[in-house]
Design an enzyme around this catalytic site. Structure first.
Site, PDB file in Angstrom:
ATOM      1  CB  CYS A  47      -0.725  -0.084   1.150  1.00 58.92           C
ATOM      2  SG  CYS A  47      -0.339   0.734   2.559  1.00 58.92           S
ATOM      3  CG  HIS A  49       4.838   9.797  15.401  1.00 60.51           C
ATOM      4  ND1 HIS A  49       4.006   8.856  15.503  1.00 60.51           N
ATOM      5  CD2 HIS A  49       4.505  10.491  14.220  1.00 60.51           C
ATOM      6  CE1 HIS A  49       3.074   8.818  14.567  1.00 60.51           C
ATOM      7  NE2 HIS A  49       3.428   9.796  13.740  1.00 60.51           N
TER       8      HIS A  49
END
Length: 763
Positions: A4, A679
């Protein structure tokens, strides 16, 4: 095999679930991962030969030729996480893949859209969508390289003339311009060829590319000054792909079969498609071009505002196609007669599309993949030089949203230029002609361009946002596993693919269809006593799994972006190597023991924790907190940032918090299953650092499965160091956190020492 455009988390979560389940059922399994850094733990010919089945989950076309003769099951990557047992059971009765695009349970590259049906059948993206994204992803480099070379050559070596912007013949910059022009000439054939390839495999590549070339050369079907443009290229791509699929179904004698894919099919398909376009499609296109020109000629006496709006609509519609060329040639043809205002309307509309689409990628970055944002920057540059083709990748990836937005912005720009009486003395558009002194009414020219570009950008992000919200709502209702995976993709933008090959016993290949950000492949063999590649012997069943990411559209740019292409600003999107999958066919999951030693104890609570570090030393005793004080996401991120600052690796806590929260604004990093992995990629940190903390009551992180985050990992990396290492960490975390027992051990650990011992299993 999984593939993907983005989503390293999905790849490894699916691989881990399939591996765990296969081992528990007595199957031997091998997992191949194909991330942005390339294929790892690659399935050898022997692995495939001995496999009983293969499972593939992919959002892009993958090469299945090595699985001919194996049972293949195609499902979504979410099913690899939610229903691994069902997949392993279904693969044993899946149809044998015979090399045809439609072969294999759940369909193939040319399968019908929709799910594979039955329990556990994930929703596969339509073949048309995947084929279009495949073509766009290959086309983008040609648009960017060609467009930028042309723009640079015009900027440095060009000058305004009555015939347009010209470069001195025989000059260095003429050579640069010619090289860029080659990139543009190849752009549509590449788009067409790789659309066809995604549908009909290699035999469709040549007819697709030649068909795209015919589409862009109108002289072949009676159009001297125009062509069918990129829309014609899309048409020829689909026609070539499905024509090849149809030809493949024709039964031929055995002696002719070897030459069918390399000689017969390409020749027949290319000839048929070429003649069909020239004699059937070309005539109507030429007719439209001729009659549009006549219609515009009859409007020269009407309102300048109305004429400008119409010309802007036409310029923005197909960007180089027959409608666009009709408007452009109409305006440029009137320059010689002394009417320069019509060209002024066209000149204001020409840069609106690339400027608007580039601006859209800056306004709502999270709607676009990393590749699309890079293309957006190139489109902005091309727009300044009147190169409307810079917007083609966006229009090809999301025609229903981008083309109307382009037309609206173009109409506004054209109408404003007409109202103000802007004139252009050369047959070219964009700010460059004003800078070179060819425009009369420069202030209003720039006003028209800016307003038109803003209208296009705002309309685009609005329409794309509506589509993304609908997709997000559909995913949210699809079930816990899919929701967790969708959120996980937001945590990492690196592609991954996983494939599983089963050992002897089933002789079947399973292919999982793409349904989430990341595809996966798994193969399963007959039931046996084996517990891993190393243990397999005799009649033990064998399974191989591979996971691979897809490159970007548009998505996508993608797609592209489609709604499943979630960007991760906090982390670099280029591949990461993972230790979790070895190349020898061993089990995917690890039962790691201990941690990598490093004395970093600060004696902060939680008992007498031993000096230790995990995840390559990025997570240490100093970056572990047994209980968070915060009760909200923002407060928790700040608390985690301050925890990381205790290592001395954080230069600016406030900036780190700002970047992390900006990432959250693009999409939650709550993965579900009571996990969150915020993050940030920023120079506010001087070296990679990973923190971990728990929350007894849980924090609302916006996870799609509705669970409160009780296990929080925060990954921070500097811009300069944002390479493969942090992606490796994310891959390892994603994989290990699929283990419910591991999560329970983290939750139940009494102090830092116990937490570090549990985290030491991640390696």
């Amino acid at each position: 095999m999984t593939a993907c455009p983005t989503g390293i988390a999905h790849t490894y979560m699916a691989a881990e679930k399939l591996a765990q389940t296969a081992r528990s059922l007595g199957h031997e399994i091998k997992v191949e991962t194909q991330g942005s850094i390339g294929a790892e733990n690659v399935l050898s010919d022997n692995d495939v030969r001995d496999a009983d089945g293969v499972i593939i989950a992919a959002d892009k076309d993958v090469d299945r030729s090595r699985f001919v003769g194996k049972k293949v099951l195609a499902v979504g990557v979410a099913d690899g996480i939610r229903h691994p047992e069902q997949l392993i059971e279904r693969v044993q009765s899946a149809p044998v893949y015979g090399g045809e695009p439609g072969d294999g349970a759940g369909g193939g590259a040319a399968a019908a859209s929709g799910g594979s049906g039955g329990t556990g059948g994930g929703k596969e993206r339509s073949v048309a969508y995947k084929a279009l994204m495949n073509g766009v992803s290959y086309m983008i480099p040609f648009v960017v390289v060609g467009g930028l070379l042309i723009a640079i050559s015009l900027a440095v070596g060009g000058h305004a003339t009555p015939e347009g912007l010209k470069i001195a013949p025989g000059s260095f910059w003429e050579d640069v311009n010619n090289i860029g022009a080659i990139g543009f000439q190849l752009m549509v054939p590449i788009l067409s060829g790789y659309i066809a390839y995604a549908i009909g495999d290699r035999p469709a590549l040549v007819p697709g590319m030649i068909g795209g070339w015919i589409a862009t050369h109108g002289e072949l079907y009676g159009m001297k000054d125009a062509s069918a443009g990129f829309i014609g290229g899309i048409v020829t791509g689909f026609l070539a792909g499905y024509l090849v699929v149809w030809i493949k179904k024709v039964k031929v004698p055995g002696f002719a079969q070897p030459i069918m894919p390399i000689i017969v099919i390409p020749i027949v398909a290319t000839t048929a498609l070429g003649l069909f376009f020239i004699y059937v499609l070309g005539k109507p296109i030429s007719w439209v071009f001729t009659h549009l020109t006549g219609w515009l000629s009859g409007m020269t006496g009407t309102s300048a505002i109305v004429l400008g709006a119409i010309l802007g609509l036409m310029i923005a519609f197909d960007m180089g196609g027959p409608v666009n060329k009709t408007a452009f040639l109409f305006g440029s043809g009137l320059i010689a007669s002394g009417n320069q205002t019509v060209m002024g309307m066209c000149a204001a509309a020409i840069p609106v599309m690339p400027l608007g689409q580039g601006l859209a990628t800056l306004i709502r970055r999270h709607l676009y993949s990393e590749q699309e944002r890079e293309t957006g920057m190139a489109a902005l540059f091309m727009g300044l030089f009147g190169i409307s083709e810079g917007a083609i990748p966006f229009a090809a990836a999301r025609p229903a949203q981008v083309i109307p937005a382009n037309m609206l912005g173009g109409a506004v720009a054209g109408a404003l230029a007409g109202m103000a009486g802007v004139a252009d003395a050369v047959p070219h558009g964009g700010p460059i002609v004003a800078v070179l002194g060819a425009v009369d009414g420069v202030p209003m020219f720039f006003v028209a361009v800016v307003i038109g570009a803003v209208v296009t950008a705002l309309t685009t992000v609005t329409l794309v946002g509506v589509v993304e919200r609908r997709k997000s709502g559909a995913r949210a209702g699809a079930g816990g596993g899919a929701e967790v995976m969708a959120a996980a993709d937001g945590a990492v933008t690196a592609g991954g693919a996983s494939s599983v090959v089963a050992g002897p016993g089933v002789a079947e290949r399973v292919v999982a269809e793409p349904g989430v950000a990341e595809p996966g492949v798994a193969g399963v063999a007959g039931v046996g006593a084996g517990h891993g590649a190393e243990d397999a012997a005799g009649g033990a069943s064998r399974t191989a799994v591979a996971v691979a990411p897809i490159p970007g559209p548009a998505a996508v740019p993608g797609q592209g972006p489609d709604g499943e292409s979630v960007d991760i600003e906090g982390v670099e999107t280029h591949g990461a190597e993972t230790d979790g999958a070895d190349t020898g066919g061993n089990d995917v999951s690890r039962d790691g023991h201990g941690v990598d030693g490093s004395n970093n104890s600060d004696g902060d609570g939680g008992g007498s924790a031993p000096s230790a570090e995990v995840l390559s030393g990025y997570l240490t005793e100093r970056t572990v907190k047994t209980q968070l004080d915060a009760d909200g996401k923002e407060a928790a991120i700040r608390e985690m940032a301050e925890l990381a600052a205790g290592t001395g690796k954080v230069a600016d806590v406030d900036e780190l918090v700002r970047v992390a929260l900006a990432r959250e604004a693009q999409g939650t990093t709550g993965l579900g299953e009571e996990i969150a992995i915020p993050h940030a990629k920023t120079d506010a940190v001087t070296a990679p650092v990973v923190g971990f903390a728990r929350s007894a009551d849980g924090i609302d992180w916006g996870s799609l499965d509705g669970t409160l985050a009780k296990l929080v990992f925060m990954i921070s990396v500097p811009e300069a160091a944002a390479g493969d290492e942090h992606l490796r960490i994310l891959a390892l975390l994603s994989r290990k956190l699929m283990d419910a027992d591991f999560r329970a051990r983290l939750q139940g650990a009494e102090d830092k020492a116990a937490i570090l011992r549990a985290l030491g299993e991640i390696h």
